[in-house]
Enzyme design. Structure first.
Site, PDB file in Angstrom:
ATOM      1  CE1 TYR A 135      47.328   1.258  -7.478  1.00  0.00           C
ATOM      2  CE2 TYR A 135      44.942   1.352  -7.609  1.00  0.00           C
ATOM      3  CZ  TYR A 135      46.111   0.625  -7.633  1.00  0.00           C
ATOM      4  OH  TYR A 135      46.072  -0.733  -7.830  1.00  0.00           O
ATOM      5  CD  GLN A 196      52.126  -4.658  -7.641  1.00  0.00           C
ATOM      6  OE1 GLN A 196      51.923  -4.851  -6.448  1.00  0.00           O
ATOM      7  NE2 GLN A 196      51.450  -5.268  -8.590  1.00  0.00           N
ATOM      8  CG  ASN A 219      43.530  -3.844  -3.618  1.00  0.00           C
ATOM      9  OD1 ASN A 219      44.484  -3.274  -3.080  1.00  0.00           O
ATOM     10  ND2 ASN A 219      43.695  -4.780  -4.538  1.00  0.00           N
ATOM     11  CB  SER A 242      30.887   4.509  -0.496  1.00  0.00           C
ATOM     12  OG  SER A 242      30.289   5.715  -0.923  1.00  0.00           O
ATOM     13  CD  GLN A 264      26.970   6.375  -2.042  1.00  0.00           C
ATOM     14  OE1 GLN A 264      28.136   6.224  -1.695  1.00  0.00           O
ATOM     15  NE2 GLN A 264      26.651   6.854  -3.230  1.00  0.00           N
ATOM     16  CG  HIS A 267      29.977   2.341  -3.884  1.00  0.00           C
ATOM     17  ND1 HIS A 267      30.881   2.549  -4.890  1.00  0.00           N
ATOM     18  CD2 HIS A 267      29.292   3.501  -3.745  1.00  0.00           C
ATOM     19  CE1 HIS A 267      30.742   3.782  -5.355  1.00  0.00           C
ATOM     20  NE2 HIS A 267      29.793   4.380  -4.675  1.00  0.00           N
ATOM     21  CD  GLU A 332      32.127   8.824   0.849  1.00  0.00           C
ATOM     22  OE1 GLU A 332      32.926   8.867  -0.111  1.00  0.00           O
ATOM     23  OE2 GLU A 332      31.535   7.780   1.185  1.00  0.00           O
ATOM     24  CG  HIS A 333      28.287  10.844  -0.286  1.00  0.00           C
ATOM     25  ND1 HIS A 333      28.766   9.543  -0.230  1.00  0.00           N
ATOM     26  CD2 HIS A 333      29.009  11.475  -1.240  1.00  0.00           C
ATOM     27  CE1 HIS A 333      29.725   9.392  -1.117  1.00  0.00           C
ATOM     28  NE2 HIS A 333      29.906  10.549  -1.746  1.00  0.00           N
ATOM     29  CG  ASP A 366      29.018   9.438  -6.521  1.00  0.00           C
ATOM     30  OD1 ASP A 366      29.653   9.929  -5.580  1.00  0.00           O
ATOM     31  OD2 ASP A 366      28.202   8.506  -6.389  1.00  0.00           O
ATOM     32  CD  GLU A 420      61.876  28.172  23.862  1.00  0.00           C
ATOM     33  OE1 GLU A 420      62.679  27.826  22.969  1.00  0.00           O
ATOM     34  OE2 GLU A 420      60.663  28.321  23.671  1.00  0.00           O
ATOM     35  CG  HIS A 425      67.804  29.449  19.077  1.00  0.00           C
ATOM     36  ND1 HIS A 425      68.551  28.300  19.168  1.00  0.00           N
ATOM     37  CD2 HIS A 425      66.771  29.152  18.246  1.00  0.00           C
ATOM     38  CE1 HIS A 425      67.988  27.336  18.434  1.00  0.00           C
ATOM     39  NE2 HIS A 425      66.907  27.838  17.853  1.00  0.00           N
TER      40      HIS A 425
END
Length: 437
Positions: A135, A196, A219, A242, A264, A267, A332-333, A366, A420, A425
């Site tokens: 995506y 969708q 999003n 971020s 950052q 963003h 994250e960074h 990045d 068991e 088995h």
């Protein structure tokens, strides 16, 4: 003089842990209204396929699609986009792609096996996934780097088909995004987006093939849809805002560090920028730099809100305490802007990506350094890793018993199975055991 509102904390003072907890608090991706809308979209696309996909695309992206073929782009159209972009952009994309590909080639896992003394063979077969969907945000937004970071590891892994979905609101498509798809070797491109598109990838339609895994940012509707279809397909992660955390000893140009924090903050308003340093004077200098540099940014309002709501300048006793706080945050960074940064690497337990030294700006990661920029956020670096080739490979165990091995293992399995209460088995294992005279 320009000023910026950003909280100041001291890691050595009582109550710091509670203040840090408030700083890090962030509500997850969805709410009831979004979840309800996404559930309906997923259901409709699952049951009605292309017809529902076209209806939602026309409604949300202001398109006028009449047939499924109208949202499909061919290889020629990707090639034409590659020809339309500037020579400088093409060189930059190709350079970044080559570096990303080279780095990820080191991650390829190979199959292996070994033989035991009795001839039994054990091992692991590593195979690529067959189909992966990526995506990519679309329209006026242009994220060609996202195409490279998601598609190239899949292609390096040997995925048979990489399908890309990218929305085209009002019919707008970014040539940079399409050019990146051509360079990365994306096999199919569909100009649909939102929940969708996630549904189409997860369930398949008459036109879009069902995939095994969906990766890439989006999003709140995209993130909610990815969470909802997990289990039907694999997903990369549910990404939060971020983040950047910088550890500095106070010797790096404060403008450099301030701009790293702003990189950052621009963003979105929920992005988080944090600096840890033993020097209060240096924190003052960086705060002054933030105010000075912020005024010239096109996304000044967004960055200012981010710093005010979620940013922090934190004084620590020393670099060792800074690393303790960093491990608590699991960013994250993580930039380690100090002398001899490698000496601290063994102490860093939790971070998506680690940027060592004064000259290693997070922004390089990045776009073009090579490692993946799809990274764990919101503290999930405690238990998860950057996107990589290994995310597009599967592992199957190999067990090949010799007759002697079946004797030994069959007896052991029989005892454990009976313990068991699973008699079938036990008998299945016993059938392969050679009777002793």
């Amino acid at each position: 003089m320009n000023t910026v509102s950003i909280r100041r904390l001291d890691a050595s003072k009582p109550g710091f842990e509670a203040e840090l907890g408030k700083l890090l608090a962030w509500e997850s991706v969805s709410d009831a209204q979004v979840a309800t809308a996404v559930t309906e979209i997923l259901s409709q696309v699952r049951s009605r396929g292309d017809a529902a996909l076209i209806e939602y695309t026309n409604r949300f992206d202001r398109r006028n699609l009449q047939a499924a073929g109208e949202f499909c782009l061919g290889a020629d159209e990707l090639k034409q986009a590659l020809e339309r972009i500037s020579p400088e952009s093409r060189v930059a994309l190709e350079t970044a792609a080559a570096r990303v590909r080279s780095y990820h080639e080191h991650q390829v896992q190979e199959s292996w096996r070994y033989s035991e003394a009795d001839g039994t063979v054990l091992g692991q077969q590593v195979t690529p996934m067959e189909r992966v969907g990526i995506y990519v945000p679309g329209g006026k937004a242009s994220y060609p780097s996202s195409v490279l970071m998601n598609a190239i590891p899949a292609k390096v892994a040997g995925v048979d088909l990489v399908a890309m979905v990218v929305p085209a609101p009002d019919g707008l498509l970014s040539d940079l995004v399409l050019a990146a798809a051509a360079i990365a070797g994306v096999d199919q491109v569909y100009t649909v987006g939102g929940a969708q598109a996630v549904a189409a990838l997860a369930y398949g339609t008459e036109t879009i093939p069902r995939v095994d895994k969906i990766v890439g940012p989006g999003n709140i509707y995209v993130a909610t849809a990815k969470r909802a279809v997990f289990g039907q397909v694999a997903i990369d992660m549910i990404a939060g805002p971020s983040e950047i955390l910088v550890i500095c000893d106070g010797k790096t140009d404060p403008d450099w560090i301030a701009m790293d924090l702003l990189s950052q903050a621009e963003h979105d308003e929920q992005a988080q920028s944090v600096l840890l340093c033993p020097s209060a004077d240096y924190l003052d200098a960086v705060e002054a730099s933030l105010g000075k540099l912020l005024a010239d940014l096109p996304r000044e309002a967004i960055a200012r809100q981010s710093l005010q709501d979620r940013g922090a300048l934190i004084q620590v006793a020393d670099i060792e305490q800074a690393i303790e706080v960093a491990n608590r945050i699991a960013p994250e960074h993580l930039e380690v802007s100090v002398d001899n940064p490698e000496q601290y690497l063994p102490s860093i337990r939790h971070a998506g990506a680690i940027f060592l030294g004064r000259h290693t700006a997070e922004a390089l990661g990045d776009y073009c350094a090579g490692p993946n920029h799809v990274l764990p956020t919101s503290g999930t670096a405690r238990f998860s890793s950057p996107l990589g080739v290994y995310d597009f490979q599967k592992r199957s165990s190999i067990i090949y018993c010799s007759q002697q091995g079946a004797d030994t293992l069959g007896s052991v399995a029989s005892i454990l199975a009976k313990g068991e209460g699973l008699e079938a088995h036990a008998r299945s294992a016993e059938y392969r055991v050679t009777e002793k005279a």
